[in-house]
Design a protein around this motif. Structure first.
Motif, PDB file in Angstrom:
ATOM      1  N   ARG A  23       0.840  -1.207   0.000  1.00 24.41           N
ATOM      2  CA  ARG A  23       0.000   0.000   0.000  1.00 24.41           C
ATOM      3  C   ARG A  23       0.876   1.259   0.000  1.00 24.41           C
ATOM      4  O   ARG A  23       0.539   2.262  -0.609  1.00 24.41           O
ATOM      5  CB  ARG A  23      -0.926  -0.020   1.219  1.00 24.41           C
ATOM      6  CG  ARG A  23      -1.938   1.079   1.228  1.00 24.41           C
ATOM      7  CD  ARG A  23      -3.056   0.904   2.238  1.00 24.41           C
ATOM      8  NE  ARG A  23      -2.618   0.628   3.593  1.00 24.41           N
ATOM      9  CZ  ARG A  23      -2.806  -0.529   4.232  1.00 24.41           C
ATOM     10  NH1 ARG A  23      -3.428  -1.527   3.632  1.00 24.41           N
ATOM     11  NH2 ARG A  23      -2.400  -0.677   5.468  1.00 24.41           N
ATOM     12  N   HIS A  24       2.029   1.190   0.648  1.00 25.84           N
ATOM     13  CA  HIS A  24       2.939   2.337   0.717  1.00 25.84           C
ATOM     14  C   HIS A  24       4.031   2.297  -0.356  1.00 25.84           C
ATOM     15  O   HIS A  24       4.901   3.158  -0.384  1.00 25.84           O
ATOM     16  CB  HIS A  24       3.593   2.402   2.101  1.00 25.84           C
ATOM     17  CG  HIS A  24       2.650   2.809   3.168  1.00 25.84           C
ATOM     18  ND1 HIS A  24       2.336   4.116   3.432  1.00 25.84           N
ATOM     19  CD2 HIS A  24       1.917   2.064   4.037  1.00 25.84           C
ATOM     20  CE1 HIS A  24       1.466   4.173   4.420  1.00 25.84           C
ATOM     21  NE2 HIS A  24       1.187   2.942   4.804  1.00 25.84           N
ATOM     22  N   ARG A  25       3.984   1.263  -1.203  1.00 29.77           N
ATOM     23  CA  ARG A  25       4.971   1.082  -2.279  1.00 29.77           C
ATOM     24  C   ARG A  25       6.412   1.016  -1.736  1.00 29.77           C
ATOM     25  O   ARG A  25       7.332   1.633  -2.269  1.00 29.77           O
ATOM     26  CB  ARG A  25       4.843   2.165  -3.330  1.00 29.77           C
ATOM     27  CG  ARG A  25       3.477   2.183  -4.007  1.00 29.77           C
ATOM     28  CD  ARG A  25       3.492   3.018  -5.253  1.00 29.77           C
ATOM     29  NE  ARG A  25       2.203   3.274  -5.817  1.00 29.77           N
ATOM     30  CZ  ARG A  25       1.380   2.371  -6.350  1.00 29.77           C
ATOM     31  NH1 ARG A  25       1.699   1.112  -6.343  1.00 29.77           N
ATOM     32  NH2 ARG A  25       0.222   2.728  -6.872  1.00 29.77           N
ATOM     33  N   VAL A  26       6.560   0.242  -0.665  1.00 32.24           N
ATOM     34  CA  VAL A  26       7.867   0.048  -0.029  1.00 32.24           C
ATOM     35  C   VAL A  26       8.358  -1.353  -0.366  1.00 32.24           C
ATOM     36  O   VAL A  26       7.621  -2.328  -0.189  1.00 32.24           O
ATOM     37  CB  VAL A  26       7.747   0.216   1.511  1.00 32.24           C
ATOM     38  CG1 VAL A  26       9.024  -0.208   2.214  1.00 32.24           C
ATOM     39  CG2 VAL A  26       7.383   1.652   1.852  1.00 32.24           C
ATOM     40  N   PHE A 136       0.134  -4.900  15.563  1.00 31.58           N
ATOM     41  CA  PHE A 136       1.219  -4.908  14.584  1.00 31.58           C
ATOM     42  C   PHE A 136       0.839  -4.091  13.355  1.00 31.58           C
ATOM     43  O   PHE A 136       1.623  -3.259  12.884  1.00 31.58           O
ATOM     44  CB  PHE A 136       1.571  -6.340  14.168  1.00 31.58           C
ATOM     45  CG  PHE A 136       2.524  -6.379  13.010  1.00 31.58           C
ATOM     46  CD1 PHE A 136       3.872  -6.149  13.205  1.00 31.58           C
ATOM     47  CD2 PHE A 136       2.066  -6.585  11.718  1.00 31.58           C
ATOM     48  CE1 PHE A 136       4.758  -6.133  12.133  1.00 31.58           C
ATOM     49  CE2 PHE A 136       2.938  -6.577  10.639  1.00 31.58           C
ATOM     50  CZ  PHE A 136       4.282  -6.347  10.852  1.00 31.58           C
ATOM     51  N   LEU A 137      -0.354  -4.333  12.822  1.00 28.38           N
ATOM     52  CA  LEU A 137      -0.795  -3.596  11.628  1.00 28.38           C
ATOM     53  C   LEU A 137      -0.813  -2.100  11.873  1.00 28.38           C
ATOM     54  O   LEU A 137      -0.347  -1.317  11.031  1.00 28.38           O
ATOM     55  CB  LEU A 137      -2.186  -4.088  11.200  1.00 28.38           C
ATOM     56  CG  LEU A 137      -2.216  -5.443  10.514  1.00 28.38           C
ATOM     57  CD1 LEU A 137      -3.638  -5.980  10.448  1.00 28.38           C
ATOM     58  CD2 LEU A 137      -1.606  -5.356   9.128  1.00 28.38           C
ATOM     59  N   ASP A 138      -1.343  -1.669  13.014  1.00 24.56           N
ATOM     60  CA  ASP A 138      -1.374  -0.241  13.346  1.00 24.56           C
ATOM     61  C   ASP A 138       0.039   0.325  13.452  1.00 24.56           C
ATOM     62  O   ASP A 138       0.330   1.398  12.922  1.00 24.56           O
ATOM     63  CB  ASP A 138      -2.119   0.003  14.663  1.00 24.56           C
ATOM     64  CG  ASP A 138      -3.607  -0.237  14.541  1.00 24.56           C
ATOM     65  OD1 ASP A 138      -4.135  -0.259  13.404  1.00 24.56           O
ATOM     66  OD2 ASP A 138      -4.261  -0.409  15.590  1.00 24.56           O
ATOM     67  N   ALA A 139       0.920  -0.398  14.138  1.00 26.85           N
ATOM     68  CA  ALA A 139       2.289   0.075  14.337  1.00 26.85           C
ATOM     69  C   ALA A 139       3.036   0.159  13.011  1.00 26.85           C
ATOM     70  O   ALA A 139       3.735   1.144  12.748  1.00 26.85           O
ATOM     71  CB  ALA A 139       3.024  -0.843  15.312  1.00 26.85           C
ATOM     72  N   LEU A 140       2.909  -0.856  12.160  1.00 25.78           N
ATOM     73  CA  LEU A 140       3.604  -0.835  10.873  1.00 25.78           C
ATOM     74  C   LEU A 140       3.083   0.295   9.998  1.00 25.78           C
ATOM     75  O   LEU A 140       3.872   0.977   9.326  1.00 25.78           O
ATOM     76  CB  LEU A 140       3.473  -2.181  10.158  1.00 25.78           C
ATOM     77  CG  LEU A 140       4.238  -2.290   8.840  1.00 25.78           C
ATOM     78  CD1 LEU A 140       5.728  -2.043   9.038  1.00 25.78           C
ATOM     79  CD2 LEU A 140       4.005  -3.655   8.199  1.00 25.78           C
ATOM     80  N   GLU A 141       1.809   0.516  10.006  1.00 20.18           N
ATOM     81  CA  GLU A 141       1.230   1.627   9.247  1.00 20.18           C
ATOM     82  C   GLU A 141       1.854   2.951   9.692  1.00 20.18           C
ATOM     83  O   GLU A 141       2.299   3.758   8.862  1.00 20.18           O
ATOM     84  CB  GLU A 141      -0.291   1.655   9.440  1.00 20.18           C
ATOM     85  CG  GLU A 141      -1.001   2.739   8.669  1.00 20.18           C
ATOM     86  CD  GLU A 141      -1.020   2.509   7.164  1.00 20.18           C
ATOM     87  OE1 GLU A 141      -1.008   3.521   6.428  1.00 20.18           O
ATOM     88  OE2 GLU A 141      -1.040   1.353   6.715  1.00 20.18           O
TER      89      GLU A 141
END
Length: 149
Positions: A23-26, A136-141
């Motif tokens: 989603r962030h193109r990383v 985890f999802l919140d933190a990575l976002e």
């Protein structure tokens, strides 16, 4: 440019990491000793390192640096990556930083000593839960948004 490095052997959040990074193109590097299926995602590279103790950890530690994000449950690897300037997340979303990595290493060593002193001591860790995955999802976002800015 930010790269997301995942210590992929026994990582319970590989799919989630891939989704958020895409989603962030990383770009994502899933580093393992083998056994992972290759992703069709052009942003994801599966890096298979030779068998051996800590070979995947050394591969990540040699490459991660400022602006990168590392996902691992391995505290010594996390310490090396924090020292190199990378941001580190555990599988449950806990950030390991300059402030708390010393305590995490000390606790790891203490628990290792306790297990060695009592051969009948079993596990003791909690299981991986839905709330861990959500944290985890919140933190990575948050971390990827910050890394890209």
């Amino acid at each position: 440019m930010t790269t997301l490095y995942v210590d992929a052997d026994a990582c319970p959040v590989k799919d989630e990491a891939e989704r958020v990074a895409t989603r962030h193109r990383v770009p994502v590097k899933l580093v393992c000793n083998g056994g992972l299926r290759l992703s069709q995602n052009p942003l994801v590279e599966v890096v298979i390192v030779p068998e051996g103790p800590d070979v995947a950890d050394m591969w990540i530690a040699d490459r991660a640096g400022p602006g990168d994000v590392v996902i691992t449950g391995d505290i010594p690897l996390a310490a090396k990556c924090v020292a190199a300037g990378a941001q580190v997340l555990k599988h449950d979303g806990e950030a390991l930083t300059q402030v708390n990595i010393g305590n995490a290493l000390a606790m790891r060593d203490l628990m290792q000593d306790l297990r060695a002193a009592d051969p009948f001591r079993q596990g003791g860790g909690k299981g991986f839960s839905k709330s861990d995955r959500s944290r985890f999802l919140d933190a990575l976002e948050r971390v990827l948004r910050k890394a890209k800015s």
